[in-house]
Design a protein around this motif. Structure first.
Motif, short mmCIF file in Angstrom:
data_model
loop_
_atom_site.label_atom_id
_atom_site.label_comp_id
_atom_site.label_asym_id
_atom_site.label_seq_id
_atom_site.Cartn_x
_atom_site.Cartn_y
_atom_site.Cartn_z
N MET A 299 -18.62 41.20 -23.38
CA MET A 299 -17.36 42.01 -23.51
C MET A 299 -17.09 42.71 -22.46
O MET A 299 -17.78 43.46 -21.96
CB MET A 299 -17.78 42.45 -24.96
CG MET A 299 -16.48 43.56 -25.56
SD MET A 299 -16.79 43.95 -26.90
CE MET A 299 -18.11 45.39 -26.53
N PRO A 300 -15.89 42.61 -22.08
CA PRO A 300 -15.24 43.48 -20.74
C PRO A 300 -15.25 45.03 -21.36
O PRO A 300 -15.23 45.20 -22.38
CB PRO A 300 -14.09 42.96 -20.51
CG PRO A 300 -13.76 41.77 -21.19
CD PRO A 300 -14.85 41.63 -22.26
N THR A 301 -15.35 45.93 -20.07
CA THR A 301 -15.43 47.22 -20.84
C THR A 301 -14.23 47.48 -21.38
O THR A 301 -14.39 48.35 -22.47
CB THR A 301 -15.65 47.96 -19.24
OG1 THR A 301 -16.70 47.64 -18.76
CG2 THR A 301 -15.91 49.68 -19.70
N THR A 302 -13.05 47.14 -21.21
CA THR A 302 -12.02 47.56 -21.84
C THR A 302 -11.78 47.15 -23.19
O THR A 302 -11.03 47.70 -24.10
CB THR A 302 -10.73 47.17 -21.11
OG1 THR A 302 -10.77 45.52 -20.89
CG2 THR A 302 -10.51 47.74 -19.74
N THR B 162 -27.18 40.48 -15.36
CA THR B 162 -26.45 41.48 -16.38
C THR B 162 -25.60 42.24 -15.79
O THR B 162 -25.06 43.15 -16.09
CB THR B 162 -27.20 41.94 -17.29
OG1 THR B 162 -28.03 43.17 -16.54
CG2 THR B 162 -28.30 41.22 -18.12
N ARG B 163 -25.16 41.82 -14.29
CA ARG B 163 -24.26 42.89 -13.55
C ARG B 163 -22.99 42.99 -14.01
O ARG B 163 -22.27 44.01 -13.81
CB ARG B 163 -24.17 42.39 -12.17
CG ARG B 163 -23.65 41.06 -11.94
CD ARG B 163 -23.86 40.61 -10.68
NE ARG B 163 -23.21 39.25 -10.25
CZ ARG B 163 -23.91 38.08 -10.41
NH1 ARG B 163 -24.90 38.07 -11.02
NH2 ARG B 163 -23.19 36.91 -10.07
N ILE C 261 -21.79 49.63 -19.16
CA ILE C 261 -22.68 50.68 -19.42
C ILE C 261 -22.83 50.57 -21.05
O ILE C 261 -23.99 51.13 -21.93
CB ILE C 261 -22.72 52.00 -19.08
CG1 ILE C 261 -24.04 52.79 -19.27
CG2 ILE C 261 -21.38 52.85 -19.50
CD1 ILE C 261 -25.32 52.39 -18.46
N GLU C 262 -21.77 50.50 -21.74
CA GLU C 262 -21.81 50.68 -23.17
C GLU C 262 -22.49 49.42 -23.78
O GLU C 262 -23.08 49.40 -24.71
CB GLU C 262 -20.26 50.68 -23.73
CG GLU C 262 -19.59 51.84 -23.53
CD GLU C 262 -18.89 51.82 -22.11
OE1 GLU C 262 -18.81 52.88 -21.49
OE2 GLU C 262 -18.98 50.69 -21.20
N GLN C 263 -22.43 48.22 -23.20
CA GLN C 263 -22.96 46.91 -23.55
C GLN C 263 -24.55 47.49 -23.57
O GLN C 263 -25.38 46.78 -24.04
CB GLN C 263 -22.54 45.79 -22.75
CG GLN C 263 -21.28 45.32 -22.98
CD GLN C 263 -20.89 44.15 -22.31
OE1 GLN C 263 -20.30 44.21 -21.12
NE2 GLN C 263 -20.83 43.01 -22.97
#
Length: 342
Positions: A1-4, A181-182, A186-188
Motif C-alpha cells: 500500500m503506497p504511503t499516500t 521491504t524497501r 513507515i506506517e506499514q
C-alpha cells in the motif's frame, strides 16, 4: 500500500519530526543516570515517591514507554519506574557493547545499586522478562516481587510465528529484510509490528499509530539500531542454549520472590504453552491467562495486569509467609494504549 493510501498519512504529517527526548505522559518525568561505561534513561510514573518502589524492564525493540499505561494504573500502589536498556529507547549503547541477557541484567543491577532503590517490585516483558529472571535469581536482595509478562524463556522448538524474530540474529538477514521491504512506508512497518505484538491491533487508534510511526522512524535512523537489535536477538538465542546453572529454566527455579506470570492466548512470540511449565518452575507463582491478549499485555490489557498485581500484594499482605500458588484466567475489555516494542 503506497504511503499516500495510508489512513495514517494525514495524521502522521502533523508530527513527522521525532522528539529530541522521550515522550512523557501526564505525571511522568525522566532522568538520565550516568554510570561508568553506561548511560540509562529512567522514566518515572505518576504518583507518590513514598510508595514501595517498582522497576520495569522492556522487551526487544521496546523502551520504557511500553510501561506508561501500567505505571499509570499502579500510581496509587507503587512508585513505578522504567528504564531504557542500553542501546534502546533514549539510552546510548554501552561502552562494552554487551547486549547479552546477562549484560542487560548487570545494567539493571547497577542501576538499582546506584540508586539504592531495592528491594523493588520487578516487572519484565519478553526479553526483559528473561533479564528480570536473571536479576531475581542472582540478587534476591534486590527483588521484592517478580511480575513476568510473556517472558522470553526457552521453548524448543519455538512456535512458527516467532521464527522471523529469532532469525534477526543471523548476520545479514536484517539488511536483506530491509531491502525486500524497501517500498514499505513507515506506517506499514508500524502496522506490521503492532500486528506481531498485539492480540487485537485494531484497538490502537490512528493518532497512537502515527505517534508510534514517528518513534519507529527515529529508532531506524539511529546509526546503531540494527547492531543493537541483532546483538540483543543473538543474546536471547545464546541464553536459550546455555546449560547447567546458567540455563534460564534453572535460574527460574532459583527465584525466591513471589512471582506473577502473565501470558496471552494470542501471543505470536511467546507460546502460551510455556505458561504451565513456568508456573511449575517458579517456586512461589500464580498465573494470569488473558485469552485475547498478545505479547504486550501491560499495554493491551493494563487494567487486568494491574488488578492481578494488586491481588498479589493483597495475598502477600494476608498470608503469614509460606508459598501459595494460584491460577486465574480472565478477559476484560482491552484499552487502547499504543505500543512500538515487543
Amino acid at each position: 500500500m503506497p504511503t499516500t493510501d495510508s489512513p495514517l498519512a494525514a495524521v502522521a504529517t502533523a508530527s513527522t519530526v521525532p522528539p529530541a527526548g522521550p515522550v512523557l505522559a501526564a505525571g511522568e518525568s525522566a532522568r538520565t543516570v550516568d554510570l561508568p561505561g553506561l548511560g540509562l534513561l529512567v522514566r518515572s510514573g505518576p504518583g507518590s515517591r513514598d510508595a514501595e518502589p517498582a522497576l520495569c524492564v522492556h522487551g526487544l525493540g521496546g523502551s520504557s514507554q511500553n510501561w506508561t499505561a501500567l505505571m499509570a494504573r499502579l500510581a496509587g500502589t507503587v512508585a513505578g519506574e522504567a528504564l531504557d536498556l542500553p542501546g534502546f529507547g533514549h539510552s546510548p549503547p554501552p561502552d562494552d557493547g554487551n547486549y547479552s541477557i546477562a549484560g542487560h541484567a548487570r545494567a539493571v543491577v547497577r542501576l538499582l545499586e546506584s540508586e539504592r532503590r531495592g528491594p523493588v517490585h520487578l516487572f519484565g516483558n519478553s526479553m526483559g522478562g528473561a533479564v528480570a529472571v536473571k536479576v531475581a535469581a542472582a540478587r534476591p536482595d534486590l527483588v521484592r516481587t517478580l511480575t513476568l509478562i510473556s517472558p522470553a524463556l526457552p521453548e524448543i522448538p519455538p512456535q512458527l510465528s516467532a521464527w522471523p524474530t529469532g532469525l534477526a540474529s543471523v548476520p545479514g538477514l536484517p539488511q536483506l529484510y530491509m531491502r525486500a521491504t524497501r517500498r514499505w512506508s513507515i506506517e506499514q512497518r508500524t502496522a506490521a509490528l503492532l500486528a506481531l505484538c498485539y492480540g487485537d491491533p485494531s484497538i490502537v487508534d490512528a493518532q497512537a499509530r502515527a505517534d508510534a510511526a514517528v518513534e519507529y522512524q527515529r529508532r531506524l535512523d539511529l546509526p546503531y539500531f540494527w547492531d543493537v537489535m541483532v546483538r540483543s536477538t543473538r543474546g536471547i538465542v545464546n541464553a536459550y542454549t546455555l546449560g547447567g546453572q546458567h540455563a534460564l529454566w534453572r535460574q527460574a527455579e532459583r527465584v525466591l520472590a513471589p512471582t506473577l506470570l502473565v501470558y496471552g492466548g494470542r501471543d505470536r512470540l511467546v507460546s502460551v504453552r510455556t505458561a504451565r511449565r513456568a508456573s511449575r518452575a517458579f517456586r512461589d507463582s500464580r498465573l494470569l491467562m488473558i485469552p485475547q491478549s498478545g505479547h504486550v499485555a501491560m499495554m493491551e490489557h493494563p487494567e487486568l495486569v494491574a488488578r492481578a498485581f494488586r491481588d498479589l500484594l493483597d495475598e502477600l499482605g494476608h498470608r503469614g509467609g509460606g508459598a501459595g500458588t494460584g491460577t486465574t484466567g480472565t478477559q476484560d475489555s482491552p484499552t487502547s494504549t499504543a505500543a512500538t516494542g515487543s
